[in-house]
Design a protein around this motif. Structure first.
Motif, mmCIF file in Angstrom:
data_model
loop_
_atom_site.group_PDB
_atom_site.id
_atom_site.type_symbol
_atom_site.label_atom_id
_atom_site.label_comp_id
_atom_site.label_asym_id
_atom_site.label_seq_id
_atom_site.Cartn_x
_atom_site.Cartn_y
_atom_site.Cartn_z
ATOM 1 N N ASP A 237 0.821 -1.221 0.000
ATOM 2 C CA ASP A 237 0.000 0.000 0.000
ATOM 3 C C ASP A 237 0.852 1.266 0.000
ATOM 4 O O ASP A 237 0.336 2.371 0.146
ATOM 5 C CB ASP A 237 -0.953 0.012 1.196
ATOM 6 C CG ASP A 237 -0.237 0.153 2.534
ATOM 7 O OD1 ASP A 237 1.018 0.178 2.567
ATOM 8 O OD2 ASP A 237 -0.937 0.247 3.568
ATOM 9 N N GLY A 238 2.185 1.099 -0.147
ATOM 10 C CA GLY A 238 3.078 2.252 -0.216
ATOM 11 C C GLY A 238 3.622 2.725 1.118
ATOM 12 O O GLY A 238 4.371 3.709 1.156
ATOM 13 N N THR A 239 3.295 2.035 2.213
ATOM 14 C CA THR A 239 3.819 2.424 3.524
ATOM 15 C C THR A 239 5.298 2.066 3.630
ATOM 16 O O THR A 239 5.680 0.909 3.431
ATOM 17 C CB THR A 239 3.052 1.737 4.657
ATOM 18 O OG1 THR A 239 1.671 2.120 4.598
ATOM 19 C CG2 THR A 239 3.621 2.134 6.021
ATOM 20 N N ILE A 240 6.105 3.061 3.944
ATOM 21 C CA ILE A 240 7.548 2.868 4.112
ATOM 22 C C ILE A 240 7.859 2.786 5.596
ATOM 23 O O ILE A 240 7.498 3.682 6.360
ATOM 24 C CB ILE A 240 8.334 4.028 3.473
ATOM 25 C CG1 ILE A 240 8.128 4.034 1.956
ATOM 26 C CG2 ILE A 240 9.826 3.928 3.808
ATOM 27 C CD1 ILE A 240 8.716 5.243 1.273
ATOM 28 N N THR A 241 8.530 1.720 6.019
ATOM 29 C CA THR A 241 8.909 1.546 7.420
ATOM 30 C C THR A 241 10.422 1.555 7.542
ATOM 31 O O THR A 241 11.107 0.781 6.869
ATOM 32 C CB THR A 241 8.357 0.225 7.986
ATOM 33 O OG1 THR A 241 6.931 0.219 7.864
ATOM 34 C CG2 THR A 241 8.721 0.090 9.462
ATOM 35 N N LEU A 242 10.920 2.427 8.404
ATOM 36 C CA LEU A 242 12.356 2.463 8.721
ATOM 37 C C LEU A 242 12.625 1.410 9.784
ATOM 38 O O LEU A 242 12.115 1.499 10.904
ATOM 39 C CB LEU A 242 12.749 3.854 9.211
ATOM 40 C CG LEU A 242 14.190 4.035 9.720
ATOM 41 C CD1 LEU A 242 15.210 3.635 8.664
ATOM 42 C CD2 LEU A 242 14.417 5.477 10.166
ATOM 43 N N ILE A 243 13.418 0.395 9.448
ATOM 44 C CA ILE A 243 13.678 -0.748 10.325
ATOM 45 C C ILE A 243 14.898 -0.531 11.206
ATOM 46 O O ILE A 243 14.896 -0.832 12.393
ATOM 47 C CB ILE A 243 13.900 -2.031 9.486
ATOM 48 C CG1 ILE A 243 12.687 -2.314 8.592
ATOM 49 C CG2 ILE A 243 14.213 -3.210 10.384
ATOM 50 C CD1 ILE A 243 11.433 -2.673 9.322
ATOM 51 N N CYS A 244 15.976 -0.008 10.636
ATOM 52 C CA CYS A 244 17.226 0.117 11.384
ATOM 53 C C CYS A 244 18.158 1.099 10.685
ATOM 54 O O CYS A 244 17.941 1.457 9.523
ATOM 55 C CB CYS A 244 17.926 -1.241 11.519
ATOM 56 S SG CYS A 244 18.605 -1.884 9.959
ATOM 57 N N VAL A 245 19.202 1.524 11.393
ATOM 58 C CA VAL A 245 20.238 2.352 10.783
ATOM 59 C C VAL A 245 21.609 1.686 10.852
ATOM 60 O O VAL A 245 22.587 2.245 10.364
ATOM 61 C CB VAL A 245 20.310 3.753 11.427
ATOM 62 C CG1 VAL A 245 19.068 4.543 11.127
ATOM 63 C CG2 VAL A 245 20.550 3.657 12.928
ATOM 64 N N GLY A 246 21.674 0.498 11.452
ATOM 65 C CA GLY A 246 22.910 -0.270 11.433
ATOM 66 C C GLY A 246 22.945 -1.180 10.213
ATOM 67 O O GLY A 246 22.048 -1.165 9.369
ATOM 68 N N VAL A 247 23.978 -1.987 10.130
ATOM 69 C CA VAL A 247 24.122 -2.933 9.025
ATOM 70 C C VAL A 247 22.998 -3.959 9.073
ATOM 71 O O VAL A 247 22.587 -4.405 10.150
ATOM 72 C CB VAL A 247 25.492 -3.638 9.108
ATOM 73 C CG1 VAL A 247 25.577 -4.816 8.152
ATOM 74 C CG2 VAL A 247 26.609 -2.636 8.812
ATOM 75 N N ALA A 248 22.485 -4.335 7.920
ATOM 76 C CA ALA A 248 21.446 -5.365 7.804
ATOM 77 C C ALA A 248 21.941 -6.467 6.870
ATOM 78 O O ALA A 248 22.716 -6.219 5.951
ATOM 79 C CB ALA A 248 20.147 -4.763 7.272
ATOM 80 N N TRP A 249 21.460 -7.703 7.119
ATOM 81 C CA TRP A 249 21.857 -8.832 6.273
ATOM 82 C C TRP A 249 20.930 -8.910 5.059
ATOM 83 O O TRP A 249 19.944 -9.628 5.052
ATOM 84 C CB TRP A 249 21.795 -10.140 7.046
ATOM 85 C CG TRP A 249 22.713 -10.341 8.203
ATOM 86 C CD1 TRP A 249 22.471 -11.128 9.296
ATOM 87 C CD2 TRP A 249 24.033 -9.816 8.414
ATOM 88 N NE1 TRP A 249 23.534 -11.115 10.164
ATOM 89 C CE2 TRP A 249 24.512 -10.313 9.645
ATOM 90 C CE3 TRP A 249 24.848 -8.951 7.681
ATOM 91 C CZ2 TRP A 249 25.769 -9.993 10.148
ATOM 92 C CZ3 TRP A 249 26.105 -8.611 8.202
ATOM 93 C CH2 TRP A 249 26.547 -9.140 9.408
ATOM 94 N N HIS A 250 21.229 -8.144 4.015
ATOM 95 C CA HIS A 250 20.373 -8.133 2.841
ATOM 96 C C HIS A 250 21.098 -8.455 1.536
ATOM 97 O O HIS A 250 20.495 -8.959 0.598
ATOM 98 C CB HIS A 250 19.663 -6.782 2.702
ATOM 99 C CG HIS A 250 20.572 -5.633 2.361
ATOM 100 N ND1 HIS A 250 20.779 -5.211 1.068
ATOM 101 C CD2 HIS A 250 21.321 -4.822 3.156
ATOM 102 C CE1 HIS A 250 21.610 -4.178 1.081
ATOM 103 N NE2 HIS A 250 21.954 -3.930 2.330
ATOM 104 N N ALA A 251 22.380 -8.183 1.449
ATOM 105 C CA ALA A 251 23.082 -8.306 0.167
ATOM 106 C C ALA A 251 23.716 -9.676 -0.048
ATOM 107 O O ALA A 251 23.610 -10.258 -1.124
ATOM 108 C CB ALA A 251 24.145 -7.214 0.052
ATOM 109 N N GLY A 252 24.413 -10.200 0.959
ATOM 110 C CA GLY A 252 25.075 -11.490 0.823
ATOM 111 C C GLY A 252 26.260 -11.447 -0.139
ATOM 112 O O GLY A 252 26.925 -10.425 -0.303
#
Length: 461
Positions: A237-252
């Motif tokens: 629905d277009g809602t943007i949620t800010l989860i964190c500002v540290g490193v996240a495990w997304h790229a691998g």
């Protein structure tokens, strides 16, 4: 003095204390985190040897779900500590160090004795005697934080612009994004969540979740990968949620022209977009599902706002498939050309183009644009090093283990003479790496060997 650590890191709370409660006596202390603790890392309070591990009545199963019991010598602090409702990451017979990661909170009620995710900690002061438990908080008096890069106190904005990009965690993200988008949510604890600090921020990576997935699932992670899994989540629905500002495990694992190999997590802001949701969709038929318009607009506005702050062009926007398509077979985000079409739309947005028929706030372009050329990635001999627990790279892991076990260029015992050179980056190797890092600031004691740790070790792969 005995070295002790809290069993959970930043944002922990006590959800149920030691002592009497409605249906009997609670012989332990339960820990969690506001907004949910599923997948949260669990750390050893003190050093010791694992005497029980895996499935256990009241704690769940099958193995590796369940519990751990760690027995400590008097020199290590004495007694036994019981960690329940977790997914173990060490095995019976393993010796662990104080502050070592030993597991994560079980996110699945089906294997967690049908209770909500939390950590139950019991303290037996005189060996394994379940009938003689004391309040664990007594032992935790004066305990240290297990995640030094993420204190419970929110971080101040110490990020700064350099020729290589922005260094430090982008605590400014909320202030930059909020006025640029229509629906914005700050997830509880976003200021203190992450797997350590960014090295320097070089761009943005776009993903899809592969089905319906909430912001909470990205914050908490999954059984095989602890959260956070990206800095942002965009709902359908277009809602943007800010989860964190540290490193996240997304790229691998992967590579791109202006990134060090396998180091995307430490250099890219990740955006997880919910979808696709069509049953049976895959790389070969991804065109059958169209993105919701509001989700595409939210993604475009979010990317433009961040890139304007970073003073980068839209060429610093890539998809997960552009980085990890060859290395991991990734095809996200589905049905979207990120470096072509999306980058073009973001570029228009950054230049102040008014898109017909759209309402809502717009990103404001800088008065005097000052494009920054893409930084040249490090080309020294350590730039592409990335080793971590569970990696399938036996030759590289053996080289690391050899460097830890022996003095350089000799067969004489080194710092960690008991480490086994077997090519398996398991719990013991991770513990040795973490200990090495902990005693050599400013290295982050995360058990991951990246360029900084490799350079300190003199590990050339």
């Amino acid at each position: 003095m005995v070295d002790r650590f809290w069993p959970l890191g930043a944002g922990r709370i006590i959800t149920s204390p030691f002592g009497p409660r409605e249906y009997g006596f609670h012989a332990g202390t339960d820990f969690g985190r506001e907004g949910g603790s599923a997948g949260m890392p669990v750390y050893a309070v003190q050093a010791g040897t694992v005497i029980f591990a895996g499935a256990a009545g009241g704690y769940g199963g099958p193995d590796p779900a369940g519990w751990l019991v760690i027995d400590s010598t008097d020199a290590e602090g004495g007694g036994c500590l019981e960690y329940g409702h977790i997914i173990r990451e060490v095995a019976r017979g393993d010796h662990v160090t104080a502050g070592q990661r030993i597991g994560r909170i079980n996110p699945d009620r089906r294997t967690n004795a049908d209770v909500a995710p939390h950590l139950h900690l019991s303290d037996m002061p005189r060996g394994y005697h379940p009938a003689a438990k004391q309040n664990p908080l007594t032992r935790l008096t004066g305990a240290r934080e297990p995640e030094p890069a993420l204190s419970v106190t929110p971080k101040s904005d110490q990020s700064q612009e350099t020729p290589m990009g922005w260094t430090g965690d982008p605590i400014w993200l909320a202030d930059v994004v909020r006025p640029a988008v229509s629906k914005f949510v700050e997830y509880p604890g976003w200021k203190t969540r992450g797997h350590g600090d960014f090295k320097d921020i070089r761009g943005i990576m776009v993903h899809h979740t592969g089905g319906r997935a909430s912001a909470a699932s990205i914050a908490n992670g999954r059984p095989d990968l602890p959260g956070p899994l990206s800095q942002f989540h965009i709902a359908r629905d277009g809602t943007i949620t800010l989860i964190c500002v540290g490193v996240a495990w997304h790229a691998g694992m992967g590579s791109y022209t202006w990134l060090p190999t396998n180091m995307g997590n430490w250099h890219l802001i990740g955006i997880e977009c919910e979808g696709p949701v069509t049953p049976g969709i895959g790389p070969g038929n991804q065109h059958i599902e169209r993105w919701p318009d509001v989700q595409v607009i939210a993604l475009r506005n979010l990317c433009a706002a961040i890139l304007l702050k970073l003073r980068f062009g839209s060429d610093r926007l890539i998809g997960h498939k552009d980085y990890a398509g060859r290395a991991q077979g990734k095809w996200d985000p589905w049905n979207m050309d990120v470096t072509g079409w999306l980058a073009g739309e973001v570029d228009k947005d950054m230049r102040g183009f008014v898109f017909p028929g759209e309402d809502g706030p717009r990103p404001v372009p800088p008065v005097t644009p000052a494009p920054v050329p893409a930084p040249t990635p490090p080309i020294d001999k350590y730039a592409g090093v990335l080793l971590y627990r569970g990696i399938n790279a036996p030759a590289k892991v053996r080289a690391l283990q050899t460097r830890l076990k022996f003095k350089p260029g000799t067969n004489e015992p080194g710092l960690y003479s008991k480490i086994v050179v077997d090519g398996d980056y398991g719990a013991h190797t991770e513990a040795c790496v973490r200990d090495y890092q902990k005693n050599r600031p400013p290295l982050i004691a995360d058990g991951v060997v990246g360029p900084a740790t490799a350079a300190r070790l003199g590990l050339v792969l």
